[in-house]
Design an enzyme around this catalytic site. Structure first.
Site, PDB file in Angstrom:
ATOM      1  N   HIS A 113      -2.767   9.425  -3.911  1.00 40.29           N
ATOM      2  CA  HIS A 113      -3.889   9.626  -4.872  1.00 40.29           C
ATOM      3  C   HIS A 113      -3.453  10.119  -5.949  1.00 40.29           C
ATOM      4  O   HIS A 113      -3.820  11.286  -6.498  1.00 40.29           O
ATOM      5  CB  HIS A 113      -4.928  10.194  -4.316  1.00 40.29           C
ATOM      6  CG  HIS A 113      -5.667   9.451  -2.935  1.00 40.29           C
ATOM      7  ND1 HIS A 113      -6.553  10.019  -2.210  1.00 40.29           N
ATOM      8  CD2 HIS A 113      -5.188   8.044  -2.554  1.00 40.29           C
ATOM      9  CE1 HIS A 113      -6.634   9.140  -1.002  1.00 40.29           C
ATOM     10  NE2 HIS A 113      -5.985   8.140  -1.354  1.00 40.29           N
TER      11      HIS A 113
ATOM     12  N   HIS B  61       1.653  12.308   2.023  1.00 45.96           N
ATOM     13  CA  HIS B  61       2.251  11.027   2.756  1.00 45.96           C
ATOM     14  C   HIS B  61       3.761  10.956   2.401  1.00 45.96           C
ATOM     15  O   HIS B  61       4.305   9.874   2.560  1.00 45.96           O
ATOM     16  CB  HIS B  61       1.532   9.952   2.257  1.00 45.96           C
ATOM     17  CG  HIS B  61      -0.106   9.864   2.252  1.00 45.96           C
ATOM     18  ND1 HIS B  61      -0.698   9.741   3.535  1.00 45.96           N
ATOM     19  CD2 HIS B  61      -0.979   9.797   1.546  1.00 45.96           C
ATOM     20  CE1 HIS B  61      -1.820  10.170   3.665  1.00 45.96           C
ATOM     21  NE2 HIS B  61      -2.144   9.850   2.351  1.00 45.96           N
TER      22      HIS B  61
ATOM     23  N   HIS C 269       0.855  -1.256  -0.167  1.00 43.79           N
ATOM     24  CA  HIS C 269      -0.031  -0.092  -0.175  1.00 43.79           C
ATOM     25  C   HIS C 269       0.810   1.185  -0.070  1.00 43.79           C
ATOM     26  O   HIS C 269       0.519   2.015  -0.833  1.00 43.79           O
ATOM     27  CB  HIS C 269      -0.863   0.070   1.287  1.00 43.79           C
ATOM     28  CG  HIS C 269      -1.847   1.187   1.211  1.00 43.79           C
ATOM     29  ND1 HIS C 269      -2.789   1.372  -0.084  1.00 43.79           N
ATOM     30  CD2 HIS C 269      -2.176   2.300   2.052  1.00 43.79           C
ATOM     31  CE1 HIS C 269      -3.520   2.440   0.400  1.00 43.79           C
ATOM     32  NE2 HIS C 269      -3.070   2.970   1.414  1.00 43.79           N
TER      33      HIS C 269
END
EC number: 3.1.3.2
Length: 437
Positions: A335, A306, A296
């Site tokens: 994203h 992030h 992930h």
């Protein structure tokens, strides 16, 4: 329907105030995307005994696991199947589970492992002795094979568009690098998500790993995490000798795929580390010439969202992947879409894996639009748009990767590259450049 609209409004209202937002500024691409969409809620509307949320996954050599849910607890965990419509010459019983969360009850979640199955063959099946007939095609046993890849799906209009674009072209296996439903403890959203993807996930195997939105720590004395995810998405961890559903591996055609857990211990003393080490040691590149890893949290990213979150995991595991001659590493979490050159230890290395971030499936949080500038020479292509990817393994040496941007009714190819496995290079194959795993 009125109740579902009220439910959708309440969920959207709560998520509006509880969820983080991605600042839509400093756009690093000339492709403009409208604001994020609201939740796309899919109701059941069928009798309680009707199977719903049907999806399939690979479950060891020549086997498939069929998962479905029923509100009626008396429905059997059983799948009938055969090679012709409405003619089921085989029947297999399975297992079931359920869970509660405050006033929510999951219903009966069924897992049935069927097989042995023939490769590249269409099967028809029915779940629990009731409801609709479904069908799936098993993957081929040899090259070529094609994977569809998309992470951070969620359930919005953009998710629907992504799934529609994936459906337009055939594939063999779907890879999802974490963040599935974005339920975030709102348990009915898990049900809606399962219904949303059923028409696609019931026809081709979905192989998933967990993201941060699957953690969902339950407010109990033992603070159980991943309870919903583990109950609903049973992956072949036992078949790959993993003691945890959060990391596992599987073989399909000539590809060995490793699904890693970004949110379960991965340090050198951890169970995941020892399992990964043992799993990679057993890989026979004559039988599975290609080695793919899915996780992930990305280890490499030039997006500000992030940034650096995967550094500890990279430090712990990267050398294992490099020595095993991993070909491609997929991640989500951020994203956006970004493809890197082959890398090892933060430097370009022709013997390292090609790293791809593909967390652009259509989630409710929107896109991560702020890239670091100037663009790193390690980053080959980056763009903040929703879409999906295709990895086509042509033979033991050659592969083709393409990223398909969701563009209205079309899914245009925005990035693509043909490449060869580093394993086939005499330079990379030399033991002088590789140590023991």
């Amino acid at each position: 329907m009125k109740k579902m609209k009220i439910f959708g409004f309440l969920i959207s209202f709560s998520l509006f105030f509880l969820s983080p937002f991605v600042c839509q500024a400093n756009y690093d691409s000339n492709f403009t995307r409208p604001p994020p969409r609201p939740l796309f809620i899919v109701s059941h509307g069928r009798p309680k005994f009707y199977p719903q949320q049907v999806h399939i996954s690979l479950a060891g050599k020549d086997h498939m696991r069929v998962t479905y849910t029923t509100d009626d607890l008396n429905v059997a965990s059983m799948v009938e199947y055969g090679k012709h419509p409405k003619k089921y010459d085989k029947k297999t019983a399975g297992e079931s589970t359920s869970y509660t969360y405050f006033f929510y009850n999951s219903g009966k979640i069924h897992h049935v492992k069927i097989g042995p199955l023939k490769p590249n063959t269409k099967y028809y099946y029915r779940c629990g002795g009731h409801g609709d007939e479904f069908s799936f095609k098993t993957p081929p046993s040899k090259f070529p094979i094609e994977f569809a890849v998309a992470g951070d799906l969620g359930q919005t209009d953009w998710t629907v568009r992504t799934l529609d674009q994936i459906r337009k072209r055939d594939f063999d296996v779907f890879l999802l690098p974490g963040d599935l439903s974005y339920a975030d403890t709102h348990q009915p959203l898990w049900d809606s998500f399962g219904r949303l993807l059923e028409t696609l996930a019931s026809t081709r195997p979905w192989m998933v790993t967990e993201g941060n939105h699957e953690i969902e720590s339950f407010p109990t004395n033992d603070h159980i995490s991943f309870k919903s995810y583990n109950a609903r998405w049973l992956m072949p961890h036992a078949e790959s000798l993993s003691h945890s559903n959060l990391y596992y591996s599987f073989d399909v055609a000539g590809v060995h795929t490793v699904m890693l857990g970004s949110y379960t211990p991965y340090e050198s003393h951890s169970d995941q580390y020892h399992w990964l080490q043992a799993d990679l040691r057993k890989v026979d590149r004559k039988k599975t010439p290609w080695l793919v890893v899915v996780m992930h949290t990305p280890w490499y990213s030039t997006n500000k969202a992030h940034y650096g979150e995967g550094e500890k995991m990279r430090s712990a595991l990267e050398s294992l992947l490099y020595r095993a001659q991993v070909d491609v590493v997929f991640a989500g979490h951020v994203h956006t879409y970004e493809r890197f050159k082959p890398i090892y230890n933060k430097k370009a290395d022709p013997c390292g894996p090609m790293y791809i971030t593909i967390g652009d499936g259509g989630n409710r949080e929107g896109l991560a639009l702020r890239f670091k500038k100037p663009q790193s020479p390690l980053s080959e292509f980056r763009e903040s748009s929703f879409g999906h990817g295709r990895l086509r393994i042509i033979d033991h040496k050659r592969a083709h990767w393409s990223w398909h941007r969701n563009n209205d009714e079309m899914s245009s190819i925005a990035d693509e590259v043909s490449f060869e496995s580093p394993r086939t290079s005499s330079h990379c194959h030399s033991n002088r450049y590789r140590g023991e795993i």
